[in-house]
Write a protein that holds these residues in place. Structure first.
Motif, PDB file in Angstrom:
ATOM      1  N   GLN A  64      48.165  57.625  36.794  1.00 23.38           N
ATOM      2  CA  GLN A  64      47.321  57.154  35.726  1.00 23.38           C
ATOM      3  C   GLN A  64      47.763  55.811  35.580  1.00 23.38           C
ATOM      4  O   GLN A  64      46.977  55.104  35.045  1.00 23.38           O
ATOM      5  CB  GLN A  64      47.328  57.965  34.397  1.00 23.38           C
ATOM      6  CG  GLN A  64      47.016  59.473  34.682  1.00 23.38           C
ATOM      7  CD  GLN A  64      47.247  60.540  33.446  1.00 23.38           C
ATOM      8  OE1 GLN A  64      47.568  59.930  32.365  1.00 23.38           O
ATOM      9  NE2 GLN A  64      46.955  61.699  33.469  1.00 23.38           N
ATOM     10  N   ALA A  65      49.192  55.409  35.484  1.00 24.39           N
ATOM     11  CA  ALA A  65      49.719  54.088  35.417  1.00 24.39           C
ATOM     12  C   ALA A  65      48.822  53.016  36.297  1.00 24.39           C
ATOM     13  O   ALA A  65      48.695  51.967  36.112  1.00 24.39           O
ATOM     14  CB  ALA A  65      51.189  54.015  35.288  1.00 24.39           C
ATOM     15  N   LEU A  66      49.034  53.711  37.679  1.00 25.48           N
ATOM     16  CA  LEU A  66      48.505  52.934  38.798  1.00 25.48           C
ATOM     17  C   LEU A  66      46.962  52.589  38.387  1.00 25.48           C
ATOM     18  O   LEU A  66      46.348  51.699  38.658  1.00 25.48           O
ATOM     19  CB  LEU A  66      48.708  53.433  40.068  1.00 25.48           C
ATOM     20  CG  LEU A  66      50.063  53.348  40.459  1.00 25.48           C
ATOM     21  CD1 LEU A  66      50.371  54.157  41.833  1.00 25.48           C
ATOM     22  CD2 LEU A  66      50.390  51.937  40.828  1.00 25.48           C
ATOM     23  N   ALA A  67      46.089  53.665  38.080  1.00 24.30           N
ATOM     24  CA  ALA A  67      44.874  53.357  37.522  1.00 24.30           C
ATOM     25  C   ALA A  67      44.664  52.495  36.657  1.00 24.30           C
ATOM     26  O   ALA A  67      43.529  51.532  36.837  1.00 24.30           O
ATOM     27  CB  ALA A  67      44.439  54.892  37.257  1.00 24.30           C
ATOM     28  N   LEU A  68      45.563  52.511  35.778  1.00 25.84           N
ATOM     29  CA  LEU A  68      45.280  51.353  34.656  1.00 25.84           C
ATOM     30  C   LEU A  68      45.462  49.794  35.178  1.00 25.84           C
ATOM     31  O   LEU A  68      44.711  48.889  34.995  1.00 25.84           O
ATOM     32  CB  LEU A  68      46.115  51.398  33.408  1.00 25.84           C
ATOM     33  CG  LEU A  68      45.973  52.666  32.631  1.00 25.84           C
ATOM     34  CD1 LEU A  68      47.102  52.835  31.528  1.00 25.84           C
ATOM     35  CD2 LEU A  68      44.516  52.349  31.756  1.00 25.84           C
ATOM     36  N   PHE A  69      46.453  49.715  36.195  1.00 26.35           N
ATOM     37  CA  PHE A  69      46.693  48.483  37.047  1.00 26.35           C
ATOM     38  C   PHE A  69      45.178  48.303  37.869  1.00 26.35           C
ATOM     39  O   PHE A  69      44.810  46.877  37.710  1.00 26.35           O
ATOM     40  CB  PHE A  69      47.955  48.454  37.769  1.00 26.35           C
ATOM     41  CG  PHE A  69      49.299  48.326  37.097  1.00 26.35           C
ATOM     42  CD1 PHE A  69      49.458  47.261  36.193  1.00 26.35           C
ATOM     43  CD2 PHE A  69      50.118  49.358  37.043  1.00 26.35           C
ATOM     44  CE1 PHE A  69      50.691  47.011  35.502  1.00 26.35           C
ATOM     45  CE2 PHE A  69      51.142  49.129  36.299  1.00 26.35           C
ATOM     46  CZ  PHE A  69      51.337  47.891  35.564  1.00 26.35           C
ATOM     47  N   THR A  70      44.588  49.270  38.410  1.00 22.59           N
ATOM     48  CA  THR A  70      43.539  48.905  39.338  1.00 22.59           C
ATOM     49  C   THR A  70      42.345  48.465  38.403  1.00 22.59           C
ATOM     50  O   THR A  70      41.534  47.703  38.884  1.00 22.59           O
ATOM     51  CB  THR A  70      42.984  50.080  39.752  1.00 22.59           C
ATOM     52  OG1 THR A  70      44.264  50.719  40.642  1.00 22.59           O
ATOM     53  CG2 THR A  70      42.258  50.136  40.963  1.00 22.59           C
ATOM     54  N   ILE A  71      42.082  49.102  37.209  1.00 21.20           N
ATOM     55  CA  ILE A  71      41.287  48.696  36.140  1.00 21.20           C
ATOM     56  C   ILE A  71      41.476  47.255  35.707  1.00 21.20           C
ATOM     57  O   ILE A  71      40.567  46.413  35.673  1.00 21.20           O
ATOM     58  CB  ILE A  71      41.340  49.550  34.898  1.00 21.20           C
ATOM     59  CG1 ILE A  71      40.657  51.022  35.381  1.00 21.20           C
ATOM     60  CG2 ILE A  71      40.255  48.970  33.827  1.00 21.20           C
ATOM     61  CD1 ILE A  71      40.937  52.052  34.476  1.00 21.20           C
ATOM     62  N   ALA A  72      42.797  46.784  35.363  1.00 23.52           N
ATOM     63  CA  ALA A  72      42.869  45.388  35.012  1.00 23.52           C
ATOM     64  C   ALA A  72      42.633  44.514  36.314  1.00 23.52           C
ATOM     65  O   ALA A  72      42.145  43.319  35.990  1.00 23.52           O
ATOM     66  CB  ALA A  72      44.411  45.130  34.717  1.00 23.52           C
ATOM     67  N   ILE A  73      43.203  44.863  37.419  1.00 23.33           N
ATOM     68  CA  ILE A  73      42.630  44.042  38.515  1.00 23.33           C
ATOM     69  C   ILE A  73      41.333  44.055  38.881  1.00 23.33           C
ATOM     70  O   ILE A  73      40.735  42.766  39.331  1.00 23.33           O
ATOM     71  CB  ILE A  73      43.465  44.693  39.955  1.00 23.33           C
ATOM     72  CG1 ILE A  73      44.755  44.424  39.871  1.00 23.33           C
ATOM     73  CG2 ILE A  73      42.943  44.120  41.211  1.00 23.33           C
ATOM     74  CD1 ILE A  73      45.774  44.997  40.873  1.00 23.33           C
ATOM     75  N   ALA A  74      40.212  45.026  38.690  1.00 22.42           N
ATOM     76  CA  ALA A  74      38.945  45.253  38.779  1.00 22.42           C
ATOM     77  C   ALA A  74      38.291  44.317  37.763  1.00 22.42           C
ATOM     78  O   ALA A  74      37.211  43.514  38.001  1.00 22.42           O
ATOM     79  CB  ALA A  74      38.778  46.478  38.771  1.00 22.42           C
ATOM     80  N   ALA A  75      38.930  44.222  36.599  1.00 22.15           N
ATOM     81  CA  ALA A  75      38.414  43.335  35.558  1.00 22.15           C
ATOM     82  C   ALA A  75      38.574  41.868  35.834  1.00 22.15           C
ATOM     83  O   ALA A  75      37.437  41.009  35.849  1.00 22.15           O
ATOM     84  CB  ALA A  75      38.824  43.451  34.142  1.00 22.15           C
ATOM     85  N   ALA A  76      39.797  41.547  36.468  1.00 19.81           N
ATOM     86  CA  ALA A  76      39.856  40.170  36.785  1.00 19.81           C
ATOM     87  C   ALA A  76      39.031  39.618  37.988  1.00 19.81           C
ATOM     88  O   ALA A  76      38.520  38.672  38.083  1.00 19.81           O
ATOM     89  CB  ALA A  76      41.402  40.115  37.207  1.00 19.81           C
ATOM     90  N   GLU A  77      38.845  40.600  38.895  1.00 11.38           N
ATOM     91  CA  GLU A  77      38.119  40.256  40.107  1.00 11.38           C
ATOM     92  C   GLU A  77      36.628  40.359  39.683  1.00 11.38           C
ATOM     93  O   GLU A  77      36.216  39.198  40.253  1.00 11.38           O
ATOM     94  CB  GLU A  77      38.336  41.594  41.072  1.00 11.38           C
ATOM     95  CG  GLU A  77      37.570  41.762  42.410  1.00 11.38           C
ATOM     96  CD  GLU A  77      36.053  42.449  42.107  1.00 11.38           C
ATOM     97  OE1 GLU A  77      35.382  42.119  42.942  1.00 11.38           O
ATOM     98  OE2 GLU A  77      36.140  43.315  41.545  1.00 11.38           O
ATOM     99  N   ILE A  78      36.012  40.835  38.785  1.00 13.76           N
ATOM    100  CA  ILE A  78      34.676  40.872  38.491  1.00 13.76           C
ATOM    101  C   ILE A  78      34.388  39.586  37.772  1.00 13.76           C
ATOM    102  O   ILE A  78      33.581  38.944  37.924  1.00 13.76           O
ATOM    103  CB  ILE A  78      34.158  42.048  37.776  1.00 13.76           C
ATOM    104  CG1 ILE A  78      32.626  41.854  38.008  1.00 13.76           C
ATOM    105  CG2 ILE A  78      34.712  42.111  36.498  1.00 13.76           C
ATOM    106  CD1 ILE A  78      31.927  42.204  39.103  1.00 13.76           C
ATOM    107  N   GLY A  79      35.562  39.161  36.804  1.00 19.74           N
ATOM    108  CA  GLY A  79      35.372  37.765  36.088  1.00 19.74           C
ATOM    109  C   GLY A  79      35.526  36.563  37.019  1.00 19.74           C
ATOM    110  O   GLY A  79      34.622  35.768  36.933  1.00 19.74           O
ATOM    111  N   ILE A  80      36.404  36.558  37.874  1.00 24.79           N
ATOM    112  CA  ILE A  80      36.295  35.423  39.012  1.00 24.79           C
ATOM    113  C   ILE A  80      35.212  35.612  39.756  1.00 24.79           C
ATOM    114  O   ILE A  80      34.824  34.263  40.124  1.00 24.79           O
ATOM    115  CB  ILE A  80      37.925  35.624  39.517  1.00 24.79           C
ATOM    116  CG1 ILE A  80      38.842  35.089  38.864  1.00 24.79           C
ATOM    117  CG2 ILE A  80      37.832  34.603  40.582  1.00 24.79           C
ATOM    118  CD1 ILE A  80      40.210  35.234  39.302  1.00 24.79           C
ATOM    119  N   GLY A  81      34.850  36.526  40.213  1.00 17.82           N
ATOM    120  CA  GLY A  81      33.798  36.732  41.292  1.00 17.82           C
ATOM    121  C   GLY A  81      32.461  36.310  40.574  1.00 17.82           C
ATOM    122  O   GLY A  81      31.534  35.744  41.384  1.00 17.82           O
TER     123      GLY A  81
END
Length: 126
Positions: A64-81
């Motif tokens: 679950q902690a890794l899933a939270l990190f993945t969500i944060a990375i996905a949010a940054a990726e979609i913002g920059i993309g």
């Protein structure tokens, strides 16, 4: 609930995202397909965390902690993309990936090819 159900759903989500990345021409749809793939990974992380926590005496909930990190990375990726796609759309007028092949600043994509003698002859006579 068996572990097979979320794993099969995750595999279907990942395959749908992979198809979207490989088949789409629009950059926004490619970013959405990458999000589908990341959500499939999140589903696997949480499903395996729940499955492993039943067997272990102490639960760390690392999935679950890794899933939270993945969500944060996905949010940054979609913002920059999205920022990159909007900047390219403003400069080029399209977000079609096939038409954005040549992104050099000084490259003229509308002119004839330099190695084609027929195009050079047509340009000289015009």
């Amino acid at each position: 609930m068996h572990l097979a159900y979320p794993v099969v759903l995750s595999a279907l989500l990942f395959c749908t995202g992979l198809y979207g990345v490989l088949a789409r021409r629009n950059a926004i749809l490619v970013l959405m397909s990458v999000e589908l793939m990341l959500n499939a990974v999140n589903l696997n992380l949480v499903a395996f965390d729940v499955w492993l926590s039943k067997a272990a005496a102490e639960t760390l909930h690392s999935g679950q902690a890794l899933a939270l990190f993945t969500i944060a990375i996905a949010a940054a990726e979609i913002g920059i993309g999205l920022a990159i796609v909007l900047a390219v759309y403003r400069n080029r007028g399209t977000s079609d990936i096939d038409r954005l092949r040549d992104t050099a600043e000084g490259h003229e994509s509308d002119g004839p090819d330099r190695g084609d003698p027929a195009a050079e002859k047509a340009e000289a006579t015009a």
